[in-house]
Design a protein around this motif. Sequence first.
Motif, PDB file in Angstrom:
ATOM      1  N   ASP A   8      40.630  49.263  28.655  1.00 57.73           N
ATOM      2  CA  ASP A   8      40.281  50.454  29.423  1.00 57.73           C
ATOM      3  C   ASP A   8      41.471  51.417  29.354  1.00 57.73           C
ATOM      4  O   ASP A   8      42.512  51.079  28.765  1.00 57.73           O
ATOM      5  N   ILE A   9      41.346  52.590  29.956  1.00 58.74           N
ATOM      6  CA  ILE A   9      42.425  53.578  29.855  1.00 58.74           C
ATOM      7  C   ILE A   9      43.134  53.861  31.175  1.00 58.74           C
ATOM      8  O   ILE A   9      44.296  54.247  31.192  1.00 58.74           O
ATOM      9  N   GLU A  10      42.449  53.650  32.326  1.00 58.90           N
ATOM     10  CA  GLU A  10      43.048  54.038  33.609  1.00 58.90           C
ATOM     11  C   GLU A  10      44.188  53.131  34.051  1.00 58.90           C
ATOM     12  O   GLU A  10      44.800  53.373  35.093  1.00 58.90           O
ATOM     13  N   GLY A  11      44.499  52.123  33.238  1.00 62.87           N
ATOM     14  CA  GLY A  11      45.639  51.267  33.523  1.00 62.87           C
ATOM     15  C   GLY A  11      46.661  51.257  32.409  1.00 62.87           C
ATOM     16  O   GLY A  11      47.551  50.405  32.393  1.00 62.87           O
ATOM     17  N   VAL A  12      46.557  52.206  31.453  1.00 63.08           N
ATOM     18  CA  VAL A  12      47.592  52.268  30.407  1.00 63.08           C
ATOM     19  C   VAL A  12      48.844  52.933  30.984  1.00 63.08           C
ATOM     20  O   VAL A  12      48.799  53.593  32.024  1.00 63.08           O
ATOM     21  N   THR A  13      49.938  52.777  30.312  1.00 66.03           N
ATOM     22  CA  THR A  13      51.232  53.183  30.842  1.00 66.03           C
ATOM     23  C   THR A  13      51.320  54.686  31.100  1.00 66.03           C
ATOM     24  O   THR A  13      51.075  55.494  30.206  1.00 66.03           O
ATOM     25  N   GLY A  14      51.651  55.033  32.339  1.00 66.64           N
ATOM     26  CA  GLY A  14      51.922  56.408  32.710  1.00 66.64           C
ATOM     27  C   GLY A  14      50.733  57.234  33.145  1.00 66.64           C
ATOM     28  O   GLY A  14      50.895  58.327  33.686  1.00 66.64           O
ATOM     29  N   ILE A  15      49.527  56.749  32.937  1.00 67.10           N
ATOM     30  CA  ILE A  15      48.354  57.573  33.229  1.00 67.10           C
ATOM     31  C   ILE A  15      48.234  57.822  34.736  1.00 67.10           C
ATOM     32  O   ILE A  15      48.469  56.935  35.546  1.00 67.10           O
ATOM     33  N   THR A  16      47.868  59.053  35.113  1.00 67.16           N
ATOM     34  CA  THR A  16      47.936  59.451  36.516  1.00 67.16           C
ATOM     35  C   THR A  16      46.772  60.328  36.969  1.00 67.16           C
ATOM     36  O   THR A  16      46.363  60.268  38.132  1.00 67.16           O
ATOM     37  N   HIS A  17      46.213  61.142  36.058  1.00 68.03           N
ATOM     38  CA  HIS A  17      45.223  62.154  36.440  1.00 68.03           C
ATOM     39  C   HIS A  17      43.938  61.969  35.634  1.00 68.03           C
ATOM     40  O   HIS A  17      43.969  61.525  34.482  1.00 68.03           O
ATOM     41  N   TRP A  18      42.803  62.349  36.238  1.00 62.06           N
ATOM     42  CA  TRP A  18      41.514  62.200  35.554  1.00 62.06           C
ATOM     43  C   TRP A  18      41.465  62.982  34.247  1.00 62.06           C
ATOM     44  O   TRP A  18      40.777  62.553  33.296  1.00 62.06           O
ATOM     45  N   ASN A  19      42.151  64.109  34.154  1.00 61.00           N
ATOM     46  CA  ASN A  19      42.161  64.877  32.901  1.00 61.00           C
ATOM     47  C   ASN A  19      42.678  64.048  31.730  1.00 61.00           C
ATOM     48  O   ASN A  19      42.310  64.279  30.579  1.00 61.00           O
ATOM     49  N   ALA A  32      44.920  58.400  24.930  1.00 58.59           N
ATOM     50  CA  ALA A  32      44.074  57.641  24.006  1.00 58.59           C
ATOM     51  C   ALA A  32      44.950  56.959  22.956  1.00 58.59           C
ATOM     52  O   ALA A  32      44.702  55.812  22.557  1.00 58.59           O
ATOM     53  N   GLU A  33      45.993  57.666  22.531  1.00 60.83           N
ATOM     54  CA  GLU A  33      46.936  57.078  21.577  1.00 60.83           C
ATOM     55  C   GLU A  33      47.705  55.925  22.210  1.00 60.83           C
ATOM     56  O   GLU A  33      47.908  54.878  21.571  1.00 60.83           O
ATOM     57  N   GLN A  34      48.115  56.081  23.474  1.00 64.59           N
ATOM     58  CA  GLN A  34      48.824  55.000  24.154  1.00 64.59           C
ATOM     59  C   GLN A  34      47.901  53.811  24.374  1.00 64.59           C
ATOM     60  O   GLN A  34      48.321  52.656  24.235  1.00 64.59           O
ATOM     61  N   MET A  35      46.637  54.065  24.709  1.00 63.76           N
ATOM     62  CA  MET A  35      45.652  52.987  24.826  1.00 63.76           C
ATOM     63  C   MET A  35      45.563  52.223  23.501  1.00 63.76           C
ATOM     64  O   MET A  35      45.587  50.977  23.472  1.00 63.76           O
ATOM     65  N   LEU A 100      41.351  38.670  26.989  1.00 69.33           N
ATOM     66  CA  LEU A 100      42.486  39.451  27.464  1.00 69.33           C
ATOM     67  C   LEU A 100      41.982  40.820  27.926  1.00 69.33           C
ATOM     68  O   LEU A 100      41.058  41.379  27.339  1.00 69.33           O
ATOM     69  N   PHE A 101      42.633  41.353  28.968  1.00 65.55           N
ATOM     70  CA  PHE A 101      42.312  42.688  29.468  1.00 65.55           C
ATOM     71  C   PHE A 101      43.538  43.583  29.306  1.00 65.55           C
ATOM     72  O   PHE A 101      44.632  43.219  29.753  1.00 65.55           O
ATOM     73  N   VAL A 102      43.347  44.754  28.724  1.00 68.01           N
ATOM     74  CA  VAL A 102      44.442  45.695  28.506  1.00 68.01           C
ATOM     75  C   VAL A 102      44.075  47.040  29.144  1.00 68.01           C
ATOM     76  O   VAL A 102      42.968  47.555  28.944  1.00 68.01           O
ATOM     77  N   GLY A 103      45.002  47.614  29.916  1.00 72.99           N
ATOM     78  CA  GLY A 103      44.790  48.942  30.478  1.00 72.99           C
ATOM     79  C   GLY A 103      43.800  48.986  31.627  1.00 72.99           C
ATOM     80  O   GLY A 103      43.173  50.022  31.864  1.00 72.99           O
ATOM     81  N   TYR A 104      43.701  47.901  32.377  1.00 72.33           N
ATOM     82  CA  TYR A 104      42.742  47.854  33.495  1.00 72.33           C
ATOM     83  C   TYR A 104      43.374  48.399  34.776  1.00 72.33           C
ATOM     84  O   TYR A 104      44.588  48.595  34.856  1.00 72.33           O
ATOM     85  N   HIS A 105      42.549  48.646  35.765  1.00 73.24           N
ATOM     86  CA  HIS A 105      42.966  49.377  36.960  1.00 73.24           C
ATOM     87  C   HIS A 105      42.386  48.760  38.224  1.00 73.24           C
ATOM     88  O   HIS A 105      41.424  47.987  38.176  1.00 73.24           O
ATOM     89  N   SER A 106      42.916  49.163  39.358  1.00 75.53           N
ATOM     90  CA  SER A 106      42.480  48.628  40.646  1.00 75.53           C
ATOM     91  C   SER A 106      41.087  49.121  41.024  1.00 75.53           C
ATOM     92  O   SER A 106      40.536  50.044  40.438  1.00 75.53           O
ATOM     93  N   TRP A 107      40.547  48.470  42.032  1.00 74.48           N
ATOM     94  CA  TRP A 107      39.164  48.630  42.462  1.00 74.48           C
ATOM     95  C   TRP A 107      38.946  49.872  43.323  1.00 74.48           C
ATOM     96  O   TRP A 107      39.858  50.389  43.971  1.00 74.48           O
ATOM     97  N   ALA A 108      37.689  50.322  43.340  1.00 78.88           N
ATOM     98  CA  ALA A 108      37.308  51.447  44.189  1.00 78.88           C
ATOM     99  C   ALA A 108      37.602  51.115  45.643  1.00 78.88           C
ATOM    100  O   ALA A 108      37.247  50.040  46.132  1.00 78.88           O
ATOM    101  N   GLY A 109      38.252  52.040  46.326  1.00 82.33           N
ATOM    102  CA  GLY A 109      38.614  51.823  47.722  1.00 82.33           C
ATOM    103  C   GLY A 109      40.028  51.325  47.898  1.00 82.33           C
ATOM    104  O   GLY A 109      40.504  51.181  49.034  1.00 82.33           O
ATOM    105  N   SER A 155      46.915  43.534  31.660  1.00 84.90           N
ATOM    106  CA  SER A 155      47.901  44.580  31.926  1.00 84.90           C
ATOM    107  C   SER A 155      47.218  45.718  32.667  1.00 84.90           C
ATOM    108  O   SER A 155      46.013  45.923  32.549  1.00 84.90           O
ATOM    109  N   GLY A 156      48.023  46.463  33.430  1.00 89.37           N
ATOM    110  CA  GLY A 156      47.481  47.571  34.205  1.00 89.37           C
ATOM    111  C   GLY A 156      48.385  47.891  35.376  1.00 89.37           C
ATOM    112  O   GLY A 156      49.602  47.726  35.293  1.00 89.37           O
TER     113      GLY A 156
END
Length: 266
Positions: A8-19, A32-35, A100-109, A155-156
């Motif tokens: 996924d992308i919302e847990g790759v290094t440095g990502i912060t904003h929906w844009n 996308a390149e970092q992913m 394996l999971f790469v670039g994952y993120h925390s849950w809604a809420g 990772s994430g």
Amino acid sequence: MKVYISADIEGVTGITHWNETDKGKGDYGYFAEQMTREVAAACEGALRAGAAEIWVKDAHETGRNIDPEALPEITRLIRGWSGHPFSMVQELDESFDALLFVGYHSWAGSNHNPLAHTMDAHGIQYIKMNGIYASEFMIHAYAAASLDVPVVFISGDKGLMEEAKAMNGSMRTLAVNEGIGDSTISIHPQVAVEQIKKEVELALKGDLALCKIEVPEYFEVEISFAAHKKAYKASFYPGMKQLSANAVSFESHDYFEVLRMMSFVL
């Protein structure tokens, strides 16, 4: 050894904003390149550990984010979405030795990532499974567990690593970001790439059986939608109950039925 990687992308290094997650925005290209770099690093770690076959699911939004040229030649890349209930682990089956999971993120809420969400970036307030807030990691880790496939690495963001360790303390984790309000603190992107490579190799050289996750015998799922009309519509799914204007619940002994329900109502 046959290895599956879900990215996924919302847990790759440095990502912060929906844009930074949106193909239509100028900030997207770098992330996308970092992913791609982080997935390629996981593939390299798997090769060093002796993997003979690697499958990668591009599991962010369009399913068309990873640069195929950057991956090892033995990799099979799954792009787009088939509609199968396994969703972010499409094509996973009993023949795989590890997930394996790469670039994952925390849950809604949650408060661990500015981009925290579960399955629907803006339409879901939260999903709970057996009273616990569910992340996309949890949902798909249980899919793997239902096939007896161990989850060995993730990772994430830092908050998600805590959830992963609670599910199974033997899997290797790498926190590349820490969310604080609408901000993040991250490690250097090249350090993340090197650490992913190292941790994946160590994970796959370890005792994979220790990383198997136990599947609950019974699931009670609660979904809270941002829009009440979506909860009303979901309430007509077979077995679904409406709890409030925005929330519905579903119960089953069969986890695949849980995934089937989510594929139709989310």
